[in-house]
Design an enzyme around this catalytic site. Structure first.
Site, mmCIF file in Angstrom:
data_model
loop_
_atom_site.group_PDB
_atom_site.id
_atom_site.type_symbol
_atom_site.label_atom_id
_atom_site.label_comp_id
_atom_site.label_asym_id
_atom_site.label_seq_id
_atom_site.Cartn_x
_atom_site.Cartn_y
_atom_site.Cartn_z
ATOM 1 N N ASP A 172 48.975 8.746 7.161
ATOM 2 C CA ASP A 172 49.937 8.209 6.200
ATOM 3 C C ASP A 172 50.001 6.708 6.449
ATOM 4 O O ASP A 172 50.159 6.277 7.601
ATOM 5 C CB ASP A 172 51.336 8.784 6.440
ATOM 6 C CG ASP A 172 51.499 10.216 5.958
ATOM 7 O OD1 ASP A 172 50.509 10.798 5.479
ATOM 8 O OD2 ASP A 172 52.616 10.739 6.079
ATOM 9 N N HIS A 175 43.930 11.769 11.919
ATOM 10 C CA HIS A 175 43.144 12.975 11.670
ATOM 11 C C HIS A 175 41.742 12.620 11.170
ATOM 12 O O HIS A 175 41.473 11.483 10.777
ATOM 13 C CB HIS A 175 43.862 13.853 10.654
ATOM 14 C CG HIS A 175 45.207 14.319 11.127
ATOM 15 N ND1 HIS A 175 45.451 15.620 11.491
ATOM 16 C CD2 HIS A 175 46.383 13.652 11.300
ATOM 17 C CE1 HIS A 175 46.707 15.745 11.872
ATOM 18 N NE2 HIS A 175 47.303 14.557 11.758
ATOM 19 N N SER A 192 50.713 1.556 13.946
ATOM 20 C CA SER A 192 49.726 0.490 14.143
ATOM 21 C C SER A 192 48.705 0.523 13.011
ATOM 22 O O SER A 192 49.087 0.635 11.854
ATOM 23 C CB SER A 192 49.048 0.610 15.505
ATOM 24 O OG SER A 192 48.287 -0.541 15.770
#
EC number: 4.1.1.65
Length: 280
Positions: free
Chosen positions: A90, A146, A247
Site C-alpha cells: 500500500d 509482498h 519507507s
C-alpha cells in the site's frame, strides 16, 4: 521550514543513533493505558484506518507490533491474472519508468544508477533498460511488503547505510538518496524473469525484517549477500518482509518483460494486490 534549512538540519542530525533510539522505544512494553493512548494519538494524527487492521489497539503490546500490524483476511485480494503484475505494498507512486542504460529517476534533475542501488554491478546488469517503480509508504500505511509476481526467492543483499528521511524535501535534494540509505534487497526469479524488490530504510525506520529468513537490518551486523542453493517458492502476494515504520520500496524488472499500466503515474495511490502492470 524550507527545504534548504531542513536538509542542513538533517546533515548534522545523528540519524542512525536517532533511529536506533526510536526503534528501541517502539519495542519497549509500557503500561497498557499509556501505550494505547499513544497508539490512538498516532492513528489520529496520521489518519490510520484501524477498520482495516487485523486486530484492535489492545492486541498490540508494543508500537513495533502496531506498526507492522496485519490486515484483515481477504481485505487485499491479489489479482490472479496470469500476466498481471501486482503492487507489493500500500503506498503512493513516487516515480515510475524504464531505466535508461541502468539509470533511474529519483526526482526532477536527480538520477541514480541501478549499480548504486543494488551495490553490485553484476547483480544490476540484468535490470538495465527494464521497468522500475518507486513506491512510498507513509506512516499511516500497511508496512508489510509482498511479492509482485509468483516465483522463487533466489537470494538477498543487506546493504548497511545512512538513515536520511525519504520525504519530498530529501527526495528532491539528496543525491542518490535511495543508494546511501540502508536497504534490504530480495531477488526473485519470476514468470517475467528476474525481479529485485528493494526495501529502503529511512530516519526512524529502525529495522527492516525479511519474512523468508532470519534477516533483520540495523542490528550492528555487517552487510551480507546470500544466494540460496535450492529454490524457495513464493506465491504472488506472498509476504517478503516488513518495515518498522513506513519507507520506500523500489521494484526492478528485466528489459522488455514488464509494461506498466497507464494508470501507474507519479502520485498515484496503489494498493497491495492490485494490478499495476502486465508481463509482455
Amino acid at each position: 521550514m524550507n527545504d534548504q534549512t531542513f536538509m542542513k538540519l538533517m546533515q548534522v542530525l545523528p540519524k542512525s543513533a536517532l533511529s536506533t533510539v526510536v526503534g528501541m522505544a517502539t519495542r519497549l512494553p509500557v503500561p497498557a493505558p499509556v501505550h494505547q493512548a499513544a497508539m490512538r494519538a498516532f492513528a489520529k494524527a496520521y489518519n490510520v484506518d484501524m477498520e482495516e487492521a487485523e486486530h484492535s489497539f489492545e492486541h498490540y503490546p508494543t508500537f513495533a507490533q502496531f506498526f507492522t500490524r496485519g490486515l484483515k483476511p481477504g481485505l487485499r485480494p491479489v489479482d490472479a491474472g496470469e500476466k498481471v503484475v501486482v503492487s507489493p505494498v500500500d503506498g503512493r507512486v513516487s516515480q515510475v519508468g524504464y531505466s535508461d542504460y541502468g539509470r533511474c529517476l529519483q526526482a526532477k534533475g536527480i538520477e541514480y544508477t541501478v549499480d548504486e542501488l543494488l551495490g553490485d554491478s553484476e547483480a544490476a546488469k540484468p535490470f538495465y533498460g527494464g521497468a522500475w517503480t518507486t513506491i512510498y509508504l507513509s506512516p499511516r500505511d500497511y508496512h508489510r511488503i509482498h511479492a509482485p509476481l509468483g516465483g522463487t526467492i533466489t537470494g538477498y543483499a543487506y546493504i548497511p547505510g545512512e538513515f536520511w528521511p525519504v520525504n519530498p524535501a530529501s527526495v528532491k535534494n539528496k543525491q542518490s538518496l535511495f543508494c546511501v540509505n540502508e536497504r534490504l534487497v530480495t531477488y526473485l526469479d519470476t514468470v517475467a524473469g528476474k525481479c529485485a524488490v528493494v526495501k529502503v530504510g529511512a530516519t526512524c525506520v529502525s529495522r527492516i525484517k525479511a519474512a523468508y529468513d532470519e534477516v533483520t537490518t540495523h542490528t550492528g551486523q555487517p552487510g551480507k549477500v546470500h544466494r540460496y542453493g535450492s529454490a524457495m517458492p513464493v506465491e504472488k502476494g506472498g509476504e517478503l518482509g516488513r518495515f518498522e515504520m513506513g519507507s520506500t520500496v523500489i521494484l526492478l524488472f528485466e528489459p522488455k518483460r514488464v509494461t506498466w499500466d497507464d494508470s501507474l503515474q507519479e502520485e498515484a495511490v496503489v494498493r497491495l494486490g492490485k494490478r499495476i502492470g502486465v508481463i509482455t
